[in-house]
Design a protein around this motif. Structure first.
Motif, PDB file in Angstrom:
ATOM      1  N   ILE A 184       0.860  -1.194   0.000  1.00  0.00           N
ATOM      2  CA  ILE A 184       0.000   0.000   0.000  1.00  0.00           C
ATOM      3  C   ILE A 184       0.894   1.240   0.000  1.00  0.00           C
ATOM      4  O   ILE A 184       1.856   1.326   0.783  1.00  0.00           O
ATOM      5  CB  ILE A 184      -0.919   0.020   1.245  1.00  0.00           C
ATOM      6  N   THR A 185       0.573   2.194  -0.882  1.00  0.00           N
ATOM      7  CA  THR A 185       1.384   3.410  -1.015  1.00  0.00           C
ATOM      8  C   THR A 185       0.513   4.648  -0.817  1.00  0.00           C
ATOM      9  O   THR A 185      -0.714   4.547  -0.770  1.00  0.00           O
ATOM     10  CB  THR A 185       1.996   3.484  -2.428  1.00  0.00           C
ATOM     11  N   SER A 186       1.158   5.804  -0.739  1.00  0.00           N
ATOM     12  CA  SER A 186       0.411   7.052  -0.624  1.00  0.00           C
ATOM     13  C   SER A 186       0.036   7.535  -2.028  1.00  0.00           C
ATOM     14  O   SER A 186       0.679   8.410  -2.617  1.00  0.00           O
ATOM     15  CB  SER A 186       1.233   8.088   0.138  1.00  0.00           C
ATOM     16  N   GLY A 187      -0.997   6.922  -2.551  1.00  0.00           N
ATOM     17  CA  GLY A 187      -1.459   7.237  -3.898  1.00  0.00           C
ATOM     18  C   GLY A 187      -0.663   6.486  -4.961  1.00  0.00           C
ATOM     19  O   GLY A 187       0.415   5.933  -4.701  1.00  0.00           O
ATOM     20  N   ALA A 188      -1.238   6.486  -6.172  1.00  0.00           N
ATOM     21  CA  ALA A 188      -0.530   5.895  -7.299  1.00  0.00           C
ATOM     22  C   ALA A 188       0.752   6.671  -7.581  1.00  0.00           C
ATOM     23  O   ALA A 188       1.731   6.119  -8.088  1.00  0.00           O
ATOM     24  CB  ALA A 188      -1.430   5.895  -8.527  1.00  0.00           C
ATOM     25  N   THR A 189       0.761   7.944  -7.240  1.00  0.00           N
ATOM     26  CA  THR A 189       1.939   8.779  -7.512  1.00  0.00           C
ATOM     27  C   THR A 189       3.159   8.234  -6.755  1.00  0.00           C
ATOM     28  O   THR A 189       4.247   8.119  -7.329  1.00  0.00           O
ATOM     29  CB  THR A 189       1.659  10.238  -7.108  1.00  0.00           C
ATOM     30  N   GLU A 190       2.962   7.888  -5.494  1.00  0.00           N
ATOM     31  CA  GLU A 190       4.090   7.306  -4.757  1.00  0.00           C
ATOM     32  C   GLU A 190       4.456   5.934  -5.318  1.00  0.00           C
ATOM     33  O   GLU A 190       5.647   5.585  -5.394  1.00  0.00           O
ATOM     34  CB  GLU A 190       3.767   7.192  -3.261  1.00  0.00           C
ATOM     35  N   ALA A 191       3.451   5.175  -5.726  1.00  0.00           N
ATOM     36  CA  ALA A 191       3.723   3.854  -6.311  1.00  0.00           C
ATOM     37  C   ALA A 191       4.594   3.993  -7.561  1.00  0.00           C
ATOM     38  O   ALA A 191       5.545   3.226  -7.774  1.00  0.00           O
ATOM     39  CB  ALA A 191       2.410   3.154  -6.645  1.00  0.00           C
ATOM     40  N   THR A 217       5.498  -7.592 -14.395  1.00  0.00           N
ATOM     41  CA  THR A 217       4.631  -6.404 -14.430  1.00  0.00           C
ATOM     42  C   THR A 217       4.421  -5.850 -13.031  1.00  0.00           C
ATOM     43  O   THR A 217       4.153  -6.596 -12.096  1.00  0.00           O
ATOM     44  CB  THR A 217       3.243  -6.749 -15.033  1.00  0.00           C
ATOM     45  N   VAL A 218       4.541  -4.539 -12.922  1.00  0.00           N
ATOM     46  CA  VAL A 218       4.148  -3.829 -11.699  1.00  0.00           C
ATOM     47  C   VAL A 218       2.804  -3.185 -12.010  1.00  0.00           C
ATOM     48  O   VAL A 218       2.709  -2.315 -12.886  1.00  0.00           O
ATOM     49  CB  VAL A 218       5.175  -2.744 -11.322  1.00  0.00           C
ATOM     50  N   LYS A 219       1.773  -3.654 -11.317  1.00  0.00           N
ATOM     51  CA  LYS A 219       0.416  -3.135 -11.552  1.00  0.00           C
ATOM     52  C   LYS A 219       0.110  -2.096 -10.481  1.00  0.00           C
ATOM     53  O   LYS A 219       0.240  -2.366  -9.288  1.00  0.00           O
ATOM     54  CB  LYS A 219      -0.586  -4.291 -11.458  1.00  0.00           C
ATOM     55  N   ILE A 220      -0.299  -0.911 -10.919  1.00  0.00           N
ATOM     56  CA  ILE A 220      -0.550   0.186  -9.974  1.00  0.00           C
ATOM     57  C   ILE A 220      -2.030   0.569  -9.985  1.00  0.00           C
ATOM     58  O   ILE A 220      -2.619   0.774 -11.055  1.00  0.00           O
ATOM     59  CB  ILE A 220       0.337   1.401 -10.319  1.00  0.00           C
ATOM     60  N   GLY A 221      -2.621   0.647  -8.796  1.00  0.00           N
ATOM     61  CA  GLY A 221      -4.022   1.052  -8.664  1.00  0.00           C
ATOM     62  C   GLY A 221      -4.152   2.214  -7.696  1.00  0.00           C
ATOM     63  O   GLY A 221      -3.196   2.584  -6.998  1.00  0.00           O
ATOM     64  N   SER A 222      -5.362   2.796  -7.623  1.00  0.00           N
ATOM     65  CA  SER A 222      -5.586   3.940  -6.741  1.00  0.00           C
ATOM     66  C   SER A 222      -7.010   3.906  -6.180  1.00  0.00           C
ATOM     67  O   SER A 222      -7.982   3.925  -6.947  1.00  0.00           O
ATOM     68  CB  SER A 222      -5.385   5.242  -7.514  1.00  0.00           C
ATOM     69  N   ALA A 223      -7.110   3.858  -4.849  1.00  0.00           N
ATOM     70  CA  ALA A 223      -8.431   3.897  -4.222  1.00  0.00           C
ATOM     71  C   ALA A 223      -9.112   5.228  -4.516  1.00  0.00           C
ATOM     72  O   ALA A 223     -10.338   5.309  -4.574  1.00  0.00           O
ATOM     73  CB  ALA A 223      -8.307   3.690  -2.722  1.00  0.00           C
ATOM     74  N   GLY A 224      -8.307   6.271  -4.707  1.00  0.00           N
ATOM     75  CA  GLY A 224      -8.861   7.592  -5.010  1.00  0.00           C
ATOM     76  C   GLY A 224      -9.756   7.549  -6.239  1.00  0.00           C
ATOM     77  O   GLY A 224     -10.817   8.189  -6.273  1.00  0.00           O
ATOM     78  N   LYS A 225      -9.348   6.811  -7.252  1.00  0.00           N
ATOM     79  CA  LYS A 225     -10.145   6.712  -8.474  1.00  0.00           C
ATOM     80  C   LYS A 225     -11.244   5.670  -8.320  1.00  0.00           C
ATOM     81  O   LYS A 225     -12.345   5.831  -8.830  1.00  0.00           O
ATOM     82  CB  LYS A 225      -9.251   6.327  -9.657  1.00  0.00           C
ATOM     83  N   MET A 226     -10.950   4.573  -7.609  1.00  0.00           N
ATOM     84  CA  MET A 226     -11.955   3.516  -7.463  1.00  0.00           C
ATOM     85  C   MET A 226     -13.202   4.032  -6.754  1.00  0.00           C
ATOM     86  O   MET A 226     -14.313   3.630  -7.056  1.00  0.00           O
ATOM     87  CB  MET A 226     -11.397   2.361  -6.635  1.00  0.00           C
ATOM     88  N   THR A 232     -10.502  11.483  -4.590  1.00  0.00           N
ATOM     89  CA  THR A 232      -9.165  11.669  -5.170  1.00  0.00           C
ATOM     90  C   THR A 232      -8.149  12.229  -4.176  1.00  0.00           C
ATOM     91  O   THR A 232      -6.953  12.062  -4.361  1.00  0.00           O
ATOM     92  CB  THR A 232      -9.218  12.594  -6.404  1.00  0.00           C
ATOM     93  N   GLY A 233      -8.628  12.893  -3.117  1.00  0.00           N
ATOM     94  CA  GLY A 233      -7.677  13.447  -2.149  1.00  0.00           C
ATOM     95  C   GLY A 233      -7.145  12.427  -1.158  1.00  0.00           C
ATOM     96  O   GLY A 233      -6.231  12.737  -0.384  1.00  0.00           O
ATOM     97  N   TRP A 234      -7.681  11.203  -1.187  1.00  0.00           N
ATOM     98  CA  TRP A 234      -7.270  10.239  -0.167  1.00  0.00           C
ATOM     99  C   TRP A 234      -5.860   9.714  -0.381  1.00  0.00           C
ATOM    100  O   TRP A 234      -5.175   9.358   0.575  1.00  0.00           O
ATOM    101  CB  TRP A 234      -8.277   9.071  -0.114  1.00  0.00           C
ATOM    102  N   THR A 252       1.091   4.898   4.949  1.00  0.00           N
ATOM    103  CA  THR A 252      -0.037   5.711   4.486  1.00  0.00           C
ATOM    104  C   THR A 252      -1.038   5.764   5.638  1.00  0.00           C
ATOM    105  O   THR A 252      -1.184   4.757   6.341  1.00  0.00           O
ATOM    106  CB  THR A 252      -0.629   5.016   3.235  1.00  0.00           C
ATOM    107  N   PRO A 253      -1.738   6.891   5.860  1.00  0.00           N
ATOM    108  CA  PRO A 253      -2.612   7.015   7.035  1.00  0.00           C
ATOM    109  C   PRO A 253      -3.486   5.777   7.287  1.00  0.00           C
ATOM    110  O   PRO A 253      -4.234   5.348   6.402  1.00  0.00           O
ATOM    111  CB  PRO A 253      -3.468   8.238   6.701  1.00  0.00           C
TER     112      PRO A 253
END
Ligand code: PMP
Ligand code: GLN
Length: 388
Positions: free
Chosen positions: A90-97, A222-231, A235-237, A263-264
């Motif tokens: 788990i990362t701080s957003g897809a950006t950190e991933a 493959t490194v697969k990256i997802g984001s709960a913000g979009k799911m 988006t601010g999470w 991540t929080p």
């Protein structure tokens, strides 16, 4: 002296356009974020977790309950067999991933295949990690690639390919045959793929999302990256998922531990709950967005704009020359926000070379009244632009 890779960058186009919209009181169809507050269940869970839950450092790789929920979600939604213990971080957003993937997997001198339009974070981070980008340019209206384009970009020094699918800003979900071509090129060159799939859940049937990691030969590379913000439209999470085979995950976790470490925990708890307790959400959310997409597209078409198809993401594009607008996209976007009070994103901002410069991206995850007023303001902007 500051490092020029970052010091010479402009502020991102998303921040620039949202800043102008705030300053000028304009309607913001630029940066991608919904106007509604997001699913109440998740927000209540997050609030409860702040008040009553554990608010100290969670485990570095993420809360076990969230890692398990992510693996379960991808098993159900995409048929993947991820082991949450060794393959999910788990990362701080897809950006950190993305940053962790580039820092962990690129060595100085490596070539990295990147598709344009490219999300703004990719190229600066890849360069800072020592990589040399090799660009493949996708063009409207289909935004697809073929074997010859890949052959021109892949070579003996290729270490990595970076794909965003579904594609922001294009709004397409790439067909499986394109993914198969990319998979074959990665296997042939021994390259790792970083697949940014943050929009995987925002796809409108009959279009479907196909994960690159499921292509032949790609499970271990493959490194697969997802984001709960979009799911979940929050988006601010900034809660992201890094999924990869154990050997890759080991290296990714070493980068993540020095980027943010964790991540929080309260947001992780809420996302874990959401993944397991939102039976209708993943079907309903795209249906709601599709209605907004159709409303914006119909309004634009009525006003004489040429609208490109959108199969996914929060975005649709308009073709400016075909809509009777002679200005480059950035010039039109600036005039639209200043003179007509509506912000959009010029697609040329996603290109480093030979930009596609006649396309404006519009975000449709807004209320009906905002979309309708946005259309009128865009029409006014076009009329003002025509007058010179
Ligand atoms: N990649 C793409 C293609 C995106 O569109 C976005 C955000 N809109 C991100 C990454 C960043 O995701 P996050 O907010 O989870 O960092
Ligand atoms: N991904 C969002 C978009 O494309 C923006 C995210 C950001 O502002 N960094 O609009």
């Amino acid at each position: 002296m500051p490092n020029p890779i970052f010091a010479n960058l402009p502020t991102t186009v998303f921040e620039e356009m949202s800043g102008l919209a705030r300053e000028l009181g304009a309607i913001n169809l630029g940066q991608g974020f919904p106007d509604d507050p997001g699913p109440a269940g998740l927000r209540v869970k997050a609030a409860e977790a702040v008040v009553d839950g554990y608010n100290q450092y969670p485990p570095m790789a993420g809360l076990p309950e969230l890692r398990e929920a992510v693996a379960r979600h991808y098993a159900g939604a995409q048929g993947l067999d991820l082991d949450w213990r060794t393959e999910v971080t788990i990362t701080s957003g897809a950006t950190e991933a993305l940053a962790a993937a580039f820092l962990a997997l690129i060595e100085p001198g490596d070539e990295v295949v990147v598709f344009q339009p490219a999300y703004d974070a990719y190229l600066p981070l890849i360069r800072r990690a020592g990589g040399t980008p090799k660009l493949v340019s996708l063009q409207p209206p289909h935004w697809r690639f073929d074997e010859a384009m890949l052959q021109a970009a892949f070579g003996p020094k290729t270490r990595m390919a970076v794909l965003n699918n579904p594609v922001n800003p294009a709004g397409v979900a790439l067909p499986e045959e394109d993914l198969a071509l990319l998979a074959r090129a990665c296997v042939a060159h021994g390259a790792v793929a970083v697949c940014d799939e943050v929009w995987e859940q925002v796809v409108f049937p009959p279009a479907r999302h196909h994960p690159l990691i499921a292509q032949p030969g790609m499970r271990g590379r493959t490194v697969k990256i997802g984001s709960a913000g979009k799911m979940f439209g929050l988006t601010g999470w900034k809660v992201g998922f890094l999924c990869a085979a154990p050997e890759l995950t080991h290296a990714l976790a070493r980068a993540h531990q020095f980027l943010t470490f964790t991540t929080p925990p309260n947001l992780q708890t809420a996302v874990a709950w959401g993944l397991d307790n939102s039976p209708g959400w993943f079907a309903e959310m795209p249906r709601t967005l599709e209605r907004s997409r159709d409303r914006l597209a119909a309004g634009l078409a009525r006003e004489g704009f040429a609208v490109l198809p959108s199969q996914g993401t929060y975005f649709l594009n308009i073709d400016l020359p075909a809509s009777g607008i002679d200005l480059p996209d950035r010039a039109f976007a600036l005039r639209a926000v200043h003179e007509a009070g509506v912000a959009g994103i010029p697609v040329s901002a996603f290109y480093e070379q030979d930009p596609v410069a006649g396309i404006l991206r519009l975000c449709f995850c807004k209320g009906d009244a905002v979309l309708d007023e946005g259309v009128l303001r865009l029409a006014r902007a076009r009329d003002l632009a025509r007058r010179g």
